[in-house]
Scaffold this motif. Structure first.
Motif, PDB file in Angstrom:
ATOM      1  N   ARG A   1       0.661  -1.326   0.130  1.00 34.61           N
ATOM      2  CA  ARG A   1      -0.090   0.055  -0.114  1.00 34.61           C
ATOM      3  C   ARG A   1       0.894   1.244  -0.072  1.00 34.61           C
ATOM      4  NH1 ARG A   1      -2.653  -4.156   0.786  1.00 34.61           N
ATOM      5  NH2 ARG A   1      -5.249  -4.231   0.827  1.00 34.61           N
ATOM      6  N   LEU A   2       2.151   1.149   0.589  1.00 33.67           N
ATOM      7  CA  LEU A   2       2.865   2.113   0.527  1.00 33.67           C
ATOM      8  C   LEU A   2       3.369   2.358  -0.889  1.00 33.67           C
ATOM      9  CD1 LEU A   2       5.261   2.100   3.861  1.00 33.67           C
ATOM     10  CD2 LEU A   2       3.424   3.781   3.153  1.00 33.67           C
ATOM     11  N   ARG A   3       3.804   1.358  -1.607  1.00 30.89           N
ATOM     12  CA  ARG A   3       4.197   1.339  -2.986  1.00 30.89           C
ATOM     13  C   ARG A   3       3.215   2.079  -3.867  1.00 30.89           C
ATOM     14  NH1 ARG A   3       8.497   0.235  -5.542  1.00 30.89           N
ATOM     15  NH2 ARG A   3       8.643  -0.317  -7.992  1.00 30.89           N
ATOM     16  N   VAL A   4       2.148   1.326  -4.010  1.00 38.16           N
ATOM     17  CA  VAL A   4       0.790   1.699  -4.719  1.00 38.16           C
ATOM     18  C   VAL A   4       0.331   2.930  -4.537  1.00 38.16           C
ATOM     19  CG1 VAL A   4      -1.363   1.122  -5.525  1.00 38.16           C
ATOM     20  CG2 VAL A   4       0.126  -0.981  -5.017  1.00 38.16           C
ATOM     21  N   GLY A   5       0.470   3.487  -3.325  1.00 36.32           N
ATOM     22  CA  GLY A   5      -0.099   4.815  -3.035  1.00 36.32           C
ATOM     23  C   GLY A   5      -1.364   5.248  -3.389  1.00 36.32           C
ATOM     24  N   SER A   6      -1.573   6.420  -3.919  1.00 33.48           N
ATOM     25  CA  SER A   6      -3.007   7.119  -4.264  1.00 33.48           C
ATOM     26  C   SER A   6      -3.750   6.264  -5.170  1.00 33.48           C
ATOM     27  CB  SER A   6      -2.885   8.506  -4.496  1.00 33.48           C
ATOM     28  OG  SER A   6      -1.937   8.735  -5.472  1.00 33.48           O
ATOM     29  N   LYS A   7      -3.043   5.279  -6.228  1.00 30.49           N
ATOM     30  CA  LYS A   7      -3.784   4.732  -7.018  1.00 30.49           C
ATOM     31  C   LYS A   7      -4.804   3.775  -6.502  1.00 30.49           C
ATOM     32  CE  LYS A   7      -0.379   4.265 -10.700  1.00 30.49           C
ATOM     33  NZ  LYS A   7       0.591   3.256 -11.604  1.00 30.49           N
ATOM     34  N   LEU A   8      -4.560   3.254  -5.198  1.00 32.62           N
ATOM     35  CA  LEU A   8      -5.324   2.041  -4.720  1.00 32.62           C
ATOM     36  C   LEU A   8      -6.579   2.994  -3.929  1.00 32.62           C
ATOM     37  CD1 LEU A   8      -5.840  -0.753  -3.914  1.00 32.62           C
ATOM     38  CD2 LEU A   8      -4.351  -0.310  -1.807  1.00 32.62           C
ATOM     39  N   VAL A   9      -7.729   2.440  -4.240  1.00 34.18           N
ATOM     40  CA  VAL A   9      -9.066   2.697  -3.652  1.00 34.18           C
ATOM     41  C   VAL A   9      -9.648   1.487  -3.137  1.00 34.18           C
ATOM     42  CG1 VAL A   9      -9.117   4.949  -4.566  1.00 34.18           C
ATOM     43  CG2 VAL A   9     -10.221   3.209  -5.731  1.00 34.18           C
ATOM     44  N   ASP A  10     -10.636   1.528  -2.277  1.00 34.21           N
ATOM     45  CA  ASP A  10     -11.663   0.469  -1.832  1.00 34.21           C
ATOM     46  C   ASP A  10     -12.770   0.513  -2.715  1.00 34.21           C
ATOM     47  OD1 ASP A  10     -13.807  -0.620   0.541  1.00 34.21           O
ATOM     48  OD2 ASP A  10     -11.998  -1.837   0.339  1.00 34.21           O
ATOM     49  N   ALA A  11     -13.384  -0.737  -2.849  1.00 31.49           N
ATOM     50  CA  ALA A  11     -14.767  -0.591  -3.502  1.00 31.49           C
ATOM     51  C   ALA A  11     -15.895   0.228  -3.083  1.00 31.49           C
ATOM     52  CB  ALA A  11     -15.185  -2.201  -3.855  1.00 31.49           C
ATOM     53  N   LYS A  12     -15.710   0.147  -1.690  1.00 36.71           N
ATOM     54  CA  LYS A  12     -16.861   0.872  -1.122  1.00 36.71           C
ATOM     55  C   LYS A  12     -16.696   2.417  -1.344  1.00 36.71           C
ATOM     56  CE  LYS A  12     -17.393  -2.481   2.573  1.00 36.71           C
ATOM     57  NZ  LYS A  12     -16.585  -3.410   1.806  1.00 36.71           N
ATOM     58  N   GLY A  13     -15.601   2.811  -1.361  1.00 36.05           N
ATOM     59  CA  GLY A  13     -15.317   4.324  -1.570  1.00 36.05           C
ATOM     60  C   GLY A  13     -15.858   4.589  -2.758  1.00 36.05           C
ATOM     61  N   VAL A  14     -15.388   3.720  -3.830  1.00 42.11           N
ATOM     62  CA  VAL A  14     -15.851   4.088  -5.392  1.00 42.11           C
ATOM     63  C   VAL A  14     -17.435   4.046  -5.383  1.00 42.11           C
ATOM     64  CG1 VAL A  14     -15.864   2.956  -7.800  1.00 42.11           C
ATOM     65  CG2 VAL A  14     -13.698   3.104  -6.368  1.00 42.11           C
TER      66      VAL A  14
END
Length: 394
Positions: free
Chosen positions: A324-337
């Motif tokens: 998660r540190l490496r992927v950073g802001s690219k990653l979002v949770d399905a519930k947020g979407v």
């Protein structure tokens, strides 16, 4: 042993007898693949987790018999609560001998006993909602020590796997193009079905690359979606998913051993990619999407909280933390979407658009001689139909 005696002393002998065909498997996720409604599920599962409990409930067994302790007290697992809330009897701590019962025998759970052919073959603790609530309360009291041990283990693994953050993983050549696209990473975890359902508008319009992590590929197929990429050790994914045409990435150990490759090749698939990497398969899927240029990574059913990791039997989350540190802001949770994303065109808007188009077409036709003649013919036909209807009712 003290805990076992305490649990037994607080359990009653109540409960109506239930009978069914006995299905036995030490791996709960394998058992649920063949468990039928009305069967008696015999498992060997310490700290029954939520995902396994929901899978059992979905099969609607007559009863669940656990050779191990469904709640050991190490953390507040909700699996037994889910099974009991579904009205399914749960007989706990019956001992390992129950795993020797022949598959397909007819058994009966009565009180705290399991009988086969009229003979008592196992005796344990008949769990009740009150007892499970008490066990959860005791487990919550131990959570602080679990958090401390979990943090220590995580930091130790972070030091050992820091290259994951610095250098990432070796990324093989893939035929699936992720550059500049959205990626949807699906793990068969918590609430994955609900999340996939709410994401249907997003999937339909954004057309992301669908990545199934092991059983997550089957979750996509259940929703009528075909995965583009399947990542994992291939132990909990169906043959139907493996042969669906998706590109396969077999997660291997660091030394290159890939136990899942044998199963893939046995299905006649010769172009699977082997990827040696540390961490979990869901972490590898995210790192793969990131390194291949995905613009956004949406995670469905992935694990993020302490209880979720303990449910999976993990004593640390180093790889997930580093990923998660490496992927950073690219990653979002399905519930947020699902909360933030709305379909660009609503159904009501489409209806009004169609009606407006029909009205405009009607006005345009009425302005031409041919259109007026057409409307005259339609009016005569309508009068004939209306007269016929009146005649029927008369």
């Amino acid at each position: 042993m003290t805990t076992r005696r305490r649990h037994r002393s607080r359990t009653g002998q109540s409960g109506s007898p239930v009978s069914g065909t006995v299905r036995v498997d030490p791996r709960t996720k394998d058992l649920t693949k063949r468990l039928q409604a009305g069967d008696i599920a015999v498992i060997d599962h310490d700290d029954l987790d939520q995902v396994s409990a929901h899978a059992l409930v979905a099969c609607a067994p007559a009863a669940v018999v656990n050779a191990a302790m469904s709640t050991t007290g190490s953390y507040p697992n909700r699996g037994p609560e889910i099974v009991l809330s579904a009205g399914i009897p749960l007989l706990d701590m019956v001992g390992p001998a129950v795993m020797e019962i022949p598959e397909g025998a007819v058994g009966t759970v009565s009180g705290d006993e399991l009988r086969v052919d009229g003979q008592v073959v196992a005796r344990g603790v008949r769990l009740t909602e009150a007892l499970v609530a008490s066990q959860l309360q005791d487990a919550r009291a131990n959570l602080s020590s679990q958090i401390e041990a979990f943090s220590v283990n995580t930091m130790e693994y972070v030091r050992a796997e820091r290259q994951l953050l610095l250098d990432g993983i070796f990324v093989p050549t893939l035929r699936t193009d992720l550059q500049g696209r959205y990626a949807l990473v699906v793990v068969r975890g918590y609430h994955y079905k609900e999340d996939l359902h709410t994401l249907r508008p997003f999937i339909r319009e954004a057309r992301p690359v669908l990545i199934g992590v092991d059983g997550g590929a089957d979750a996509l197929l259940e929703q009528g979606l075909r995965p583009h990429l399947i990542v994992g050790d291939m132990d909990s994914v169906s043959d139907a998913a493996l042969t669906s045409g998706a590109e396969l990435v077999v997660h291997a150990y660091r030394d290159g051993r890939a136990p899942g490759l044998e199963r893939v090749e046995a299905l006649g698939i010769t172009d699977a990619v082997v990827l040696p990497a540390p961490g979990t398969s869901e972490d590898v899927a995210m790192l793969l999407a990131d390194d291949k240029g995905a613009e956004l990574i949406v995670a469905v059913g992935t694990h993020a909280t302490l209880v979720e990791f303990l449910d999976k039997g993990r004593q640390g989350m180093a790889s997930t933390f580093l990923t998660r540190l490496r992927v950073g802001s690219k990653l979002v949770d399905a519930k947020g979407v699902s909360l933030l994303y709305r379909s660009r065109i609503s159904t009501l808007s489409l209806v009004w658009l169609v009606l407006a188009g029909l009205l405009a077409l009607g006005v345009a036709l009425a302005a031409t001689p041919g259109g007026r003649a057409l409307f005259g013919v339609l009016a005569v036909r309508w009068d004939d139909v209306w007269a016929w209807v009146e005649g029927v009712f008369r």
